[in-house]
Design a protein around this motif. Structure first.
Motif, PDB file in Angstrom:
ATOM      1  N   HIS A 128       2.058   6.713  -8.692  1.00 47.87           N
ATOM      2  CA  HIS A 128       2.308   7.866  -9.728  1.00 47.87           C
ATOM      3  C   HIS A 128       3.000   9.030  -9.166  1.00 47.87           C
ATOM      4  O   HIS A 128       3.357  10.074  -9.969  1.00 47.87           O
ATOM      5  N   ARG A 129       3.372   9.118  -7.826  1.00 51.65           N
ATOM      6  CA  ARG A 129       3.836  10.380  -7.159  1.00 51.65           C
ATOM      7  C   ARG A 129       4.986  10.184  -6.594  1.00 51.65           C
ATOM      8  O   ARG A 129       5.889  10.754  -6.604  1.00 51.65           O
ATOM      9  N   SER A 130       4.883   9.298  -5.224  1.00 49.43           N
ATOM     10  CA  SER A 130       5.996   9.294  -4.467  1.00 49.43           C
ATOM     11  C   SER A 130       7.165   8.361  -4.943  1.00 49.43           C
ATOM     12  O   SER A 130       7.036   7.776  -5.872  1.00 49.43           O
ATOM     13  N   VAL A 160      -6.967   1.706  -6.370  1.00 51.41           N
ATOM     14  CA  VAL A 160      -5.767   0.870  -6.662  1.00 51.41           C
ATOM     15  C   VAL A 160      -5.954  -0.420  -6.069  1.00 51.41           C
ATOM     16  O   VAL A 160      -5.890  -1.424  -6.927  1.00 51.41           O
ATOM     17  N   ALA A 213       5.945   3.090  -3.205  1.00 46.69           N
ATOM     18  CA  ALA A 213       5.133   3.617  -4.516  1.00 46.69           C
ATOM     19  C   ALA A 213       5.435   2.996  -5.460  1.00 46.69           C
ATOM     20  O   ALA A 213       4.604   2.754  -6.454  1.00 46.69           O
ATOM     21  N   HIS A 258      -5.397   8.794 -17.970  1.00 39.12           N
ATOM     22  CA  HIS A 258      -5.458   9.412 -16.675  1.00 39.12           C
ATOM     23  C   HIS A 258      -6.179  10.794 -16.652  1.00 39.12           C
ATOM     24  O   HIS A 258      -6.429  11.330 -15.753  1.00 39.12           O
ATOM     25  N   GLU A 307      -3.691  14.486 -10.679  1.00 39.15           N
ATOM     26  CA  GLU A 307      -3.311  13.435 -11.441  1.00 39.15           C
ATOM     27  C   GLU A 307      -3.774  13.503 -12.941  1.00 39.15           C
ATOM     28  O   GLU A 307      -3.253  12.942 -13.785  1.00 39.15           O
ATOM     29  N   ASN A 331       0.926  -1.089  -0.083  1.00 37.43           N
ATOM     30  CA  ASN A 331      -0.146   0.095  -0.228  1.00 37.43           C
ATOM     31  C   ASN A 331       0.830   1.308  -0.358  1.00 37.43           C
ATOM     32  O   ASN A 331       1.644   1.387   0.987  1.00 37.43           O
ATOM     33  N   THR A 386       0.905   5.731  -2.185  1.00 36.34           N
ATOM     34  CA  THR A 386       0.035   6.234  -3.225  1.00 36.34           C
ATOM     35  C   THR A 386       1.133   6.042  -4.560  1.00 36.34           C
ATOM     36  O   THR A 386       2.086   5.472  -4.509  1.00 36.34           O
ATOM     37  N   GLY A 400      -7.679  12.308  -8.899  1.00 36.53           N
ATOM     38  CA  GLY A 400      -7.590  12.209  -7.402  1.00 36.53           C
ATOM     39  C   GLY A 400      -6.784  10.787  -7.316  1.00 36.53           C
ATOM     40  O   GLY A 400      -6.628  10.124  -8.591  1.00 36.53           O
ATOM     41  N   THR A 401      -6.673  10.234  -5.994  1.00 32.34           N
ATOM     42  CA  THR A 401      -6.212   9.058  -6.086  1.00 32.34           C
ATOM     43  C   THR A 401      -7.126   7.858  -6.691  1.00 32.34           C
ATOM     44  O   THR A 401      -8.083   7.786  -6.388  1.00 32.34           O
ATOM     45  N   THR A 409       2.521   1.403  -7.842  1.00 30.58           N
ATOM     46  CA  THR A 409       2.221   1.846  -9.113  1.00 30.58           C
ATOM     47  C   THR A 409       2.475   0.644 -10.346  1.00 30.58           C
ATOM     48  O   THR A 409       1.604   0.619 -10.957  1.00 30.58           O
TER      49      THR A 409
END
Length: 853
Positions: A87-89, A321, A94, A312, A295, A83, A85, A317-318, A98
Motif C-alpha cells: 500500500h505504500r512503496s 501479509v 510492492a 483499513h 495505514e 516480499n 511493504t 501498522g504493517t 499489495t
C-alpha cells in the motif's frame, strides 16, 4: 495505494491459491466420502514419528491444526519471490505484494460468504474480539459520528458460560470500564445452552450478545438463529466466536445474521499469526478504531487526525501479509476438500469415539453424548486420574491431545472439573487414530478389561523400593551384591572372569532398561497386571501392538526376571514358536512396574535415563573442561520423569509419615501455618501439602522458570491456587520473599545446588522463632562401599550424570553430589546457624532430617 492487479504473471504457490473457487478437485468429486489417508499425504508433519519411533496420532486440532504443503509453500513463496511493504512503496515488488494481500483478503472473504471490504486482518481471533470490545469502549470518547455504539451504566452485555476466555475477558473489561453489567446464559447438564431464561437475560438493556458458534470444550454447536432473533428483538449487537466452526462447517455470514464474527487461521490449516474479524459494513463504519498509527489514517496533523474507512481503519501498522497469503491458500485447500465432506468426516469420527468412550467404565463425557449439533471436539474425564496423568499416558503412546481448562475455565467448573482432557479431530484424522486413542483410555480406566490400570489388595502394599530379585547380580542374598570379586564369589574361577560376569550383568541391566521403558510406555505391564497368564498374541491385542515385537519383549522380560513364563497346557513352557506358553507379571512386581501411584512404583526412573543418555557428549565435555549442565538445558521430558520418580514416595510419605514425624509441625499446619517449599520443581510436593492442610498457606520456590509456570497451572487446575503460590526465587534469597515461615521444606534438592550452605542460611533466616526446616535427601552414604546395593548404586550413578552437573552449572563453591552423607549435611546445617538436628524418619530411598535454630 491499493493495487487491483499488478500485471505480474506468476505461477507460485501464493498465486495458485487465488485461482477461482471450486468444489472438490479430487477424483470422485464432492459426493465422495473424504479419505483421511489421502488427505494426510498433504501434511508433512504427519509423516514424522514421536517418542522414539511411534507414529504421530495428532488429536489436538481444536488447539491448532497442522498445515498442508500448499499453505507452507504459499507463505514461503511470498517471502522468497514477492516480499515488500504494501500500500505504500511504488515499485514492482510492492505492487505484487499489495495485489497478493488484497486478492488474498478477497479469497478469505469468499470463504465465509463476505465481501473483501468486510474483512479485517488481525494477528489472531483474540485480537479480533478485543477489537470489537475496545472499539465499543472507545465509542463514548470518539468523534461525534462514531458514538452511536457507545455503552454505559444501565446497559448490559450478555455472554455464555461456555465461552473461551477470548470471548469472555474482553467483555469483562468492557463492563468494568463503562459501568455496564455482565450477564450470562448457563449450561445444561448435557453441555448445551440453557435457553429457558433467554428472554429474561437478553432484555431491553442488552447492547451486546457475544457467544460461541461451536464450543471448544463441549463441541456443542449453538442455535445461532434463535440467539440472533432474540438479540435483534432488543436491538443488541451480536458477536460470534467462530474459531471452532469455520474450520469444520460451511459458514456463511449472511445466513448467520450476526453483526461481527471472528475466527483464526491456525485452526483451519492456515498459519499462526493471523485472525479475521468480519463485520457488517454499517457496523464497521460506526466502530471507532482500537489501535492507531500507520495505514489506518486518512490525514494526520500535529493536533488531530482522521481515520480511513474500514477495513483499513482497523489495521494499524504493517499488516500480516505473508500470513494472509497463506490463509488464502488454506481456504483454497479446504474448499478443495469440500467443507461438507470435512463436517461429515468429523461427525463419523466423533460418533465412533463417543460409542467407544461411553462403553468404558469410569469415563465421563463432558458435553453432548451424541453427534446432534456437535462438532469434533470431545472432552472427558477419567475417574481417579488427573487430566495431566491421562495426557502423559497418551503422550507415551504417540497420541497428542489437550489437557487443562482449555482456556475456558468456567465451562470446566460448570461440571465440577478444574481441568479436563480433550481429543479433537480433523480431515486428516483416521479411524485408526480414534481407535488407538479410545483403546489407550480403556487401558487406563477399565480395570476389568485392563487389570493393571488399578491395583488393590496385597499387591498394592509392597514396600517402597521393592526390587525384583532377578535384577540384582548374584551375591549376599539380602538384596546387596557380594563385595569384591575373589575366588569365593566367582565359584573358583579367576577374578577377571568373575568381574567380566559382573560387567555383563550390568550391561544386561542397562539394555533391559530400554525394554522396561518400552513396556511402561506402551502399557504392556499395565495390561498384564492381575490378568494371569497371557500369550504374546493376547497381550498384543490388548495393547494395540505387534505380536512379533511383543513376543521378543516378553523373552527379554523373562530373562530379566520381571515376567514369568508359564505353561498353558501342562507340557512345559511351550515349543520353540511359543505355542502353549503364557507370560505372567508376578503380583509382587505389579506395583513396581504397572501402578504409577503405588508407593513401590519404580519404573518411572527409566524415562530419566533415556534423557540422560542424550546428553552424554555434553557430560564428556564437563569431565574434560569443567562446568555443568543446568536443569533448564534438559528437554521437558526430564522434568516430568524426575517428578514421576519422586511422586509415589511423596504421595505415600510426606503428609502420612514425614510431617507427622516432626515435633509439633503437623498441629501447626492443621491450625494454619506459613510454609516455603524450596526447590519445588513443578510443585507436586507443595500441592500435596496444600491439599492436606487447607488452613495453611504454601509458597513454592524454584529457579527454573518453566517448572514454576507449570506448577502455577497445576495449582489452578486442582483449585489449590488460593493457598499454593509459586515464584522463581533462589534458595539463598528466600528471606527476601518473606520471613516468619513456620516450616521450610527442601525435598531432594539441596545436593543439586551450587551453594548448599547459602541455601541453608537462607532457610535459617526465613523461618520464624520456632520454625522448622525439613530436609529430605537421598538415603545414601558418603562412603561408596556402603552404597553397593541397588538403591545406593542408582543414587551414585545419577549423582555423576545429573546431580553433580546441575550443581556445577551454578558456579557455586560446593557441589555435594546426592550421597554426601549425614555427617556432611549436619556440618553444613551447623555452619548455617542451626543448633538442633534430628533424623526424624527414613525410607529405603529417603532420609528426613529436622532442623531447628
Amino acid at each position: 495505494m491499493t493495487a487491483t492487479g499488478s500485471g505480474h504473471s506468476c505461477t507460485c504457490a501464493a498465486h495458485r491459491a487465488l485461482d477461482p473457487i471450486g468444489t472438490d478437485h479430487r477424483p470422485g468429486g464432492a459426493d465422495r466420502i473424504l479419505d483421511p489417508w489421502e488427505v494426510r499425504a498433504d501434511f508433512p508433519i504427519l509423516r514424522r514419528t514421536v517418542g522414539g519411533g511411534l507414529p504421530l496420532r495428532y488429536l489436538d486440532s481444536a488447539a491448532t491444526s497442522q498445515k498442508p504443503d500448499s499453505v507452507l509453500d504459499a507463505e514461503s513463496d511470498y517471502y522468497r519471490l514477492h516480499n515488500a511493504t504494501v500500500h505504500r512503496s511504488f515499485h514492482e515488488l510492492a505492487r505484487e505484494a499489495t495485489d497478493l494481500l488484497e486478492r488474498s483478503r478477497a479469497r478469505i472473504a469468499a470463504f465465509v460468504g463476505a465481501g473483501p471490504e468486510e474483512i479485517v486482518l488481525t494477528k489472531n481471533a483474540s485480537e479480533a474480539l478485543n477489537l470489537v470490545a475496545y472499539g465499543l469502549m472507545n465509542a463514548p470518547h470518539a468523534r461525534r459520528d462514531l458514538r452511536s455504539l457507545a455503552i454505559g451504566p444501565g446497559d448490559s452485555v450478555v455472554v455464555t458460560e461456555m465461552e473461551h476466555h477470548s470471548n469472555l475477558m474482553p467483555w469483562q473489561q468492557l463492563c468494568q470500564h463503562t459501568g455496564a453489567t455482565l450477564r450470562w446464559l448457563t449450561i445444561t447438564p448435557d453441555g448445551r445452552l440453557d435457553l429457558d431464561r433467554l428472554d429474561e437475560i437478553v432484555d431491553e438493556t442488552t447492547r451486546v450478545f457475544a457467544f460461541t458458534h461451536q464450543s471448544n470444550v463441549y463441541g456443542t454447536v449453538n442455535p445461532v438463529a434463535r440467539l440472533v432473533r432474540r438479540a435483534r428483538a432488543v436491538g443488541a449487537l451480536t458477536v460470534l466466536d467462530a474459531c471452532q466452526s469455520v474450520p469444520h462447517l460451511p459458514v456463511d455470514v449472511a445466513a448467520l445474521g450476526v453483526d461481527f464474527l471472528a475466527f483464526s487461521g491456525h485452526k483451519m490449516c492456515g498459519p499462526t499469526g493471523i485472525g479475521v474479524l468480519w463485520g457488517r459494513p454499517d457496523r464497521l463504519a460506526a466502530l471507532p478504531p482500537f489501535l492507531t498509527g500507520g495505514e489506518m489514517n486518512d490525514t494526520v496533523a500535529m493536533d488531530h487526525a482522521t481515520f480511513a474507512d474500514p477495513p483499513h481503519r482497523f489495521e494499524a501498522g504493517t499488516p500480516v501479509v505473508a500470513q494472509t497469503v497463506a490463509l488464502a491458500a488454506a481456504c483454497a485447500y479446504l474448499d478443495g476438500l469440500g467443507r461438507r465432506r470435512i463436517a461429515d468426516h468429523g461427525e463419523r469420527l466423533t460418533a465412533r469415539a463417543l460409542d467407544a468412550l461411553n462403553a468404558i467404565e469410569g469415563v465421563r463425557i463432558v458435553g453432548p453424548g451424541d453427534t446432534t449439533d456437535r462438532g469434533p471436539a470431545l472432552s472427558f474425564a477419567v475417574s481417579g486420574h488427573h487430566p495431566e496423568e491421562v495426557g502423559e499416558h497418551l503422550d507415551a503412546r504417540g497420541i497428542a491431545i489437550r489437557v487443562g481448562h482449555l482456556c475456558a475455565r468456567p465451562a470446566c467448573l460448570r461440571f465440577g472439573l478444574p481441568a479436563t482432557t480433550r481429543a479433537s479431530f480433523y480431515a486428516y484424522t483416521t479411524e485408526e487414530d480414534v481407535d488407538a486413542f479410545t483403546r489407550a483410555i480403556a487401558e487406563l480406566a477399565e480395570p476389568s478389561a485392563y487389570p493393571g490400570a488399578a491395583l488393590s489388595g496385597p499387591a498394592a502394599a509392597v514396600p517402597e523400593a521393592t526390587v525384583p530379585a532377578a535384577t540384582v547380580p548374584a551375591g549376599s542374598g539380602d538384596g546387596r551384591p557380594a563385595r569384591g570379586g575373589g575366588p569365593g564369589a566367582a565359584g573358583g574361577r579367576d577374578e577377571t572372569a568373575a568381574f567380566l560376569d559382573r560387567v555383563f550383568a550390568d550391561a544386561a541391566t542397562a539394555a533391559t532398561g530400554l525394554s522396561v521403558s518400552l513396556g511402561d510406555r506402551l502399557g504392556l505391564y499395565r495390561a498384564m497386571a492381575g490378568a494371569g497368564p497371557l500369550t504374546a498374541a493376547a497381550l498384543a491385542a490388548r495393547t494395540g501392538t505387534q505380536e512379533l515385537y511383543v513376543r521378543e519383549w516378553l523373552h527379554t522380560q523373562v530373562g530379566a526376571g520381571y515376567v514369568r513364563a508359564v505353561p498353558l497346557d501342562g507340557s512345559g513352557t511351550g515349543d520353540e514358536s511359543g505355542a502353549g506358553r503364557g507370560y505372567e507379571l508376578p503380583a509382587a512386581h505389579a506395583p513396581v512396574l504397572a501402578d504409577p501411584d503405588a508407593p513401590a512404583a519404580g519404573v518411572g526412573i527409566f524415562a530419566s535415563l533415556r534423557t540422560l543418555y542424550g546428553v552424554e557428549d555434553r557430560l564428556a565435555e564437563c569431565f574434560r573442561r569443567g562446568g555443568g549442565i543446568d536443569w533448564g538445558e534438559y528437554p521437558p521430558q526430564m522434568f516430568r520423569s524426575v517428578a514421576r520418580f519422586f511422586r509415589p514416595a511423596y504421595r505415600a510419605n510426606i503428609t502420612q509419615k514425614w510431617i507427622p514425624a516432626l515435633d509439633g509441625v503437623e498441629t501447626r499446619l492443621a491450625e494454619g501455618a506459613k510454609v516455603a517449599d524450596v526447590g519445588c520443581g513443578v510443585g507436586y510436593s507443595t500441592l500435596l501439602m496444600a491439599k492436606a492442610y487447607p488452613r495453611s498457606v504454601f509458597h513454592g520456590y524454584d529457579t527454573h522458570r518453566e517448572s514454576i509456570d507449570r506448577a502455577r497451572i497445576i495449582a489452578e487446575e486442582r483449585e489449590l491456587d488460593d493457598r499454593a503460590r509459586f515464584d522463581t526465587v533462589p534458595a539463598a534469597e528466600l528471606a527476601r520473599s518473606g520471613r516468619g515461615f513456620d516450616l521450610v521444606t527442601l525435598f531432594n534438592c539441596l545436593h543439586d545446588m551450587g551453594d548448599p550452605l547459602a541455601a541453608l542460611k537462607g532457610a535459617r533466616e526465613a523461618i520464624g522463632p520456632d520454625g522448622t526446616v525439613m530436609l529430605v535427601e537421598p538415603n545414601a552414604e558418603a562412603d561408596p562401599t556402603a552404597n553397593d546395593h541397588p538403591v545406593g548404586r542408582l543414587f551414585m550413578a545419577l549423582s555423576t550424570a545429573l546431580c553433580l552437573p546441575a550443581a556445577a552449572a551454578q558456579n557455586g563453591p560446593l557441589a555435594l553430589g546426592n550421597h554426601a552423607g549425614e555427617a556432611t549435611l549436619r556440618r553444613l546445617a551447623r555452619e548455617a546457624g542451626f543448633t538442633r538436628w534430628r533424623r526424624a524418619a527414613e525410607t529405603p530411598r529417603s532420609a528426613v532430617y529436622e532442623l531447628r535454630a
